[in-house]
Write a protein that holds these residues in place. Sequence first.
Motif, short mmCIF file in Angstrom:
data_model
loop_
_atom_site.label_atom_id
_atom_site.label_comp_id
_atom_site.label_asym_id
_atom_site.label_seq_id
_atom_site.Cartn_x
_atom_site.Cartn_y
_atom_site.Cartn_z
N UNK A 2 0.84 -1.19 0.00
CA UNK A 2 0.00 0.00 0.00
C UNK A 2 0.88 1.25 0.00
N UNK A 3 0.64 2.09 -1.00
CA UNK A 3 1.44 3.31 -1.18
C UNK A 3 0.53 4.53 -1.15
N UNK A 4 1.15 5.69 -0.99
CA UNK A 4 0.39 6.95 -1.05
C UNK A 4 1.16 7.97 -1.86
N UNK A 5 0.39 8.82 -2.53
CA UNK A 5 0.96 9.98 -3.19
C UNK A 5 0.22 11.20 -2.66
N UNK A 6 0.98 12.20 -2.24
CA UNK A 6 0.39 13.44 -1.73
C UNK A 6 0.88 14.61 -2.58
N UNK A 7 -0.06 15.30 -3.17
CA UNK A 7 0.24 16.50 -3.96
C UNK A 7 -0.65 17.63 -3.42
N UNK A 8 -0.35 18.05 -2.19
CA UNK A 8 -1.20 19.08 -1.56
C UNK A 8 -0.93 20.45 -2.18
N UNK A 9 -1.83 21.40 -1.92
CA UNK A 9 -1.49 22.78 -2.31
C UNK A 9 -0.15 23.15 -1.67
N UNK A 10 0.71 23.73 -2.45
CA UNK A 10 2.04 24.08 -1.94
C UNK A 10 1.94 25.20 -0.92
N UNK A 11 2.85 25.23 0.00
CA UNK A 11 2.82 26.20 1.09
C UNK A 11 2.66 27.62 0.54
N UNK A 12 1.67 28.33 1.06
CA UNK A 12 1.41 29.70 0.67
C UNK A 12 0.63 29.86 -0.62
N UNK A 13 0.24 28.75 -1.26
CA UNK A 13 -0.45 28.83 -2.55
C UNK A 13 -1.90 28.37 -2.50
N UNK A 14 -2.34 27.86 -1.37
CA UNK A 14 -3.66 27.24 -1.28
C UNK A 14 -4.79 28.19 -1.67
N UNK A 15 -4.86 29.32 -1.02
CA UNK A 15 -5.97 30.24 -1.28
C UNK A 15 -5.90 30.79 -2.70
N UNK A 16 -4.70 31.10 -3.14
CA UNK A 16 -4.51 31.70 -4.47
C UNK A 16 -5.01 30.80 -5.59
N UNK A 37 1.77 10.13 6.55
CA UNK A 37 2.40 9.30 5.52
C UNK A 37 3.32 8.25 6.14
N UNK A 38 4.12 8.69 7.09
CA UNK A 38 5.07 7.78 7.76
C UNK A 38 4.32 6.68 8.51
N UNK A 39 3.27 7.05 9.23
CA UNK A 39 2.54 6.09 10.06
C UNK A 39 1.67 5.14 9.25
N UNK A 46 5.09 9.18 -1.63
CA UNK A 46 5.76 10.28 -2.33
C UNK A 46 4.99 11.56 -2.06
N UNK A 47 5.72 12.65 -1.98
CA UNK A 47 5.14 13.96 -1.66
C UNK A 47 5.70 15.00 -2.62
N UNK A 48 4.82 15.64 -3.38
CA UNK A 48 5.24 16.74 -4.26
C UNK A 48 5.24 18.04 -3.48
N UNK A 49 6.15 18.93 -3.84
CA UNK A 49 6.27 20.21 -3.16
C UNK A 49 6.93 21.21 -4.08
N UNK A 50 6.97 22.45 -3.67
CA UNK A 50 7.62 23.49 -4.49
C UNK A 50 9.09 23.63 -4.10
N UNK A 51 9.88 24.05 -5.06
CA UNK A 51 11.31 24.22 -4.80
C UNK A 51 11.60 25.19 -3.65
N UNK A 152 -3.91 11.14 -2.02
CA UNK A 152 -4.48 11.86 -0.88
C UNK A 152 -5.06 13.23 -1.24
N UNK A 153 -4.65 13.78 -2.36
CA UNK A 153 -5.18 15.07 -2.83
C UNK A 153 -5.53 14.90 -4.30
N UNK A 154 -6.67 14.28 -4.58
CA UNK A 154 -6.94 13.84 -5.96
C UNK A 154 -7.12 14.94 -7.00
#
Length: 196
Positions: A2-16, A37-39, A46-51, A152-154
């Motif tokens: 069982x795996x997970x992929x998380x592509x949440x709104x990047x920090x500071x970009x959610x509302x925009x 994710x760890x638990x 895997x977790x996507x994020x901004x540079x 997790x963030x479809x």
Amino acid sequence: MKFAYADPPYIGQSKRHYKDHEDYAGEVNHKELIDRLVEEYPDGWALSLSAPTLKQILNMCPNDVRVMVWVKPFHAWKKNVTPSYGYEPVIVSGGRQRKTFGNESVKALGYQDWVSASITMKKGLTGAKPERFCIWLFEVLNVRPGDILDDLFPGTGVVTEMYNWYINQYKDVATDLREVAKLNKQDIRKYIEEEE
């Protein structure tokens, strides 16, 4: 597995970018997300994020993660940002171990810690991932039929859609995918389906 992929709104970009999306819930608590994710996904995630947030988020992760890279040959250009951000980090933990190198365990894209794929356009949501990225992610985690991948963030649903397609395409030797990778096709699924 069982795996997970998380592509949440990047920090500071959610509302925009996502305030009008039906799932909008404000800023994501990345520390809580990583702890989840760890638990809940010891097999891999895997977790996507901004540079710009890599240092901040990496400090929240366990020591055994790897930082991989999505290189974007075509990407957004922003005023007063030079050089432009032409890549996005992807933090990866675990994944199915590969026992050998050079046979079925190494398919089209998953043998490198980076993938080159241009951003998507007009997919209905900022940040929708391209098909080539999705297949690379599945091969990095080394998923196989019978595995579960929780997105997790479809968002647009493309990751789950591509996962189901990929599992249905799965072959021990993924010749078709390898050939498409050589041709640098972006829309891998469409290309293969047109060839059949």
